[in-house]
Design an enzyme around this catalytic site. Structure first.
Site, mmCIF file in Angstrom:
data_model
loop_
_atom_site.group_PDB
_atom_site.id
_atom_site.type_symbol
_atom_site.label_atom_id
_atom_site.label_comp_id
_atom_site.label_asym_id
_atom_site.label_seq_id
_atom_site.Cartn_x
_atom_site.Cartn_y
_atom_site.Cartn_z
ATOM 1 N N ASN A 10 28.121 31.709 39.549
ATOM 2 C CA ASN A 10 29.529 31.360 39.306
ATOM 3 C C ASN A 10 29.577 29.882 38.951
ATOM 4 O O ASN A 10 29.502 29.024 39.834
ATOM 5 C CB ASN A 10 30.355 31.673 40.549
ATOM 6 C CG ASN A 10 31.834 31.362 40.380
ATOM 7 O OD1 ASN A 10 32.253 30.849 39.347
ATOM 8 N ND2 ASN A 10 32.626 31.654 41.389
ATOM 9 N N HIS A 179 41.416 36.758 39.601
ATOM 10 C CA HIS A 179 40.932 37.356 40.856
ATOM 11 C C HIS A 179 40.667 38.854 40.696
ATOM 12 O O HIS A 179 40.725 39.615 41.666
ATOM 13 C CB HIS A 179 41.960 37.158 41.997
ATOM 14 C CG HIS A 179 42.145 35.740 42.418
ATOM 15 N ND1 HIS A 179 43.395 35.217 42.703
ATOM 16 C CD2 HIS A 179 41.259 34.728 42.588
ATOM 17 C CE1 HIS A 179 43.268 33.951 43.038
ATOM 18 N NE2 HIS A 179 41.989 33.639 42.971
ATOM 19 N N GLU A 385 33.298 39.526 46.126
ATOM 20 C CA GLU A 385 33.264 39.488 44.668
ATOM 21 C C GLU A 385 31.839 39.497 44.135
ATOM 22 O O GLU A 385 31.564 40.074 43.076
ATOM 23 C CB GLU A 385 34.031 38.257 44.177
ATOM 24 C CG GLU A 385 35.512 38.303 44.524
ATOM 25 C CD GLU A 385 36.237 37.014 44.215
ATOM 26 O OE1 GLU A 385 36.710 36.855 43.070
ATOM 27 O OE2 GLU A 385 36.331 36.157 45.106
#
Length: 397
Positions: A10, A179, A385
């Site tokens: 990320n 999200h 996630e």
């Protein structure tokens, strides 16, 4: 059967999070963060089997590449390379081009880069992370998982702004939502907890963290969400203002504010920080509120009121409601905030179980309220996630 691990990356503009995820269990074998890029205190830290380590970044630039080089060294030192089957990248904005996870090639990389105008702080950093990982792991398949993809199922009436259509057709101005991986994950976990299929579930997912958004999920598909063209819209957040009369922007510019100072204020000096005049951290807000700080109490009231309003409004796109799900750093841990939101939903018949609400923190799931009127419950479910990114990467293998 050998384990299949996925390196999840990320990339931010000044940081790079990484984790090695067991794609079957969701367990994080290694998790780490390179942060403060461009500053003297730039550092890489990681955790493996409960042991924390860190290393100072001694270079002035190319921090993304340097961090991933250290990840390679870490993987080799822990003898994990043979179990690594893919690299999954979290990419913030996929526009209307990407509606699901895709395998990265030169064309995909160019298209992600071309979408940078929609996410100038995020997509360029994502591209840096991809390039560095392609160089470091040339033999591994790599995948892009998009924050916006889950919301591409929204109907036209939900994503269309009340503006001239050429602005949408020529410039892509519409509601995108973010999200997505979090809302996707908790809506499916909620269906499991309810003992029903996701196709028969109607969920309102409430992701509350420094960034925050609400999503209505019907039959496993996003049908509306609070963030918009950018992550600035919707709920008040840590430093973001959330929904705002756009005329205020013109007003401030006419008062002599520069465009940069307006958006710096709305993105980085508003929300909890701006209203309280104290902090952007919900924990600090709660602590100061207990001490009688009026600004902190106002920030708490504004935040919880707005979340409740969005939840109530998202009954509109659903045929029925099975569950409201709290997730994210605040949603999973801040019991007083959840309690106040539930109180604001009293007209919908929700009654809090105070003991269960207190227990559902620090990684614990649970049902914390029920409504006999709606036949619905309120749940807490920790998000994951990275697991979604690992799962979807392996599925495409």
């Amino acid at each position: 059967m050998p384990k299949s691990f996925v390196l999840v990356i990320n990339s931010g503009s000044s940081s790079l999070k990484f984790a090695i995820i067991d794609s079957a269990s969701g367990e994080a074998i290694v998790s780490g963060l390179g942060e403060c890029f461009g500053l003297p205190e730039a550092v890489i830290s990681w955790k493996y089997q409960g042991t924390k380590s860190q290393q100072v970044i001694e270079i002035k630039d190319n921090h993304h590449e340097y961090t991933i080089e250290k990840v390679v060294d870490l993987i080799e030192s822990l003898a994990l390379s043979k179990q690594l089957v893919a690299v999954g990248h979290r990419i913030v904005h996929g526009g209307e081009k990407f509606t699901s996870t895709v395998r990265i090639d030169d064309k995909v990389l160019a298209e992600i880069d071309a979408l940078s105008s929609l996410a100038p702080l995020h997509n360029p950093a994502g591209v840096k992370g991809i390039k560095a990982a392609l160089n470091a792991f040339p033999s591994l398949p790599q995948f892009a998982v998009f924050d916006t993809a889950f919301h591409q199922s929204m109907p036209d009436k939900a994503f269309t702004y009340g503006i001239p259509q050429p602005l949408y057709k020529e410039h892509g101005i519409r509601r995108y939502g973010f999200h997505g991986t979090s809302h996707y994950y908790v809506s499916r976990e909620a269906a499991k907890m309810l003992g029903q299929t996701v196709e028969k579930s109607n969920i309102i997912s409430v992701h509350l963290g420094n960034g925050a958004s609400v999503c209505a999920v019907s039959a496993g598909r996003s049908v509306d969400t609070s963030m918009g063209f950018t992550p600035l819209a919707g709920l008040m957040m840590g430093t973001r203002c959330g929904d705002l009369d756009s005329g205020i922007i013109e007003f401030l510019i006419k008062k002599g504010w520069s465009q940069e100072s307006v958006f710096e204020t709305l993105n980085k000096k508003s929300g909890f920080l701006g209203v309280s005049g104290l902090t952007s951290d919900a924990r600090g807000i709660l602590e100061a509120m207990e001490g009688g700080h009026k600004g902190a109490k106002l920030a708490f009231d504004v935040f919880t009121y707005r979340v409740a309003k969005y939840i109530a409004s998202y009954l509109v796109p659903l045929d029925k409601l099975d569950a409201i799900v709290f997730t994210g750093g605040i949603g999973e841990n801040a019991q007083p905030i959840r309690s106040e939101i539930i109180k604001n939903l009293k007209l919908l018949g929700f009654v809090e179980d105070a003991v269960a609400n207190q227990a559902a923190r620090f990684g614990q799931s649970g049902i914390i309220a029920k409504s006999e009127l709606l036949g619905a419950v309120v749940m807490v479910i920790p998000t994951n996630e990275e697991y979604v990114i690992a799962q979807q990467s392996v599925e495409l293998l």
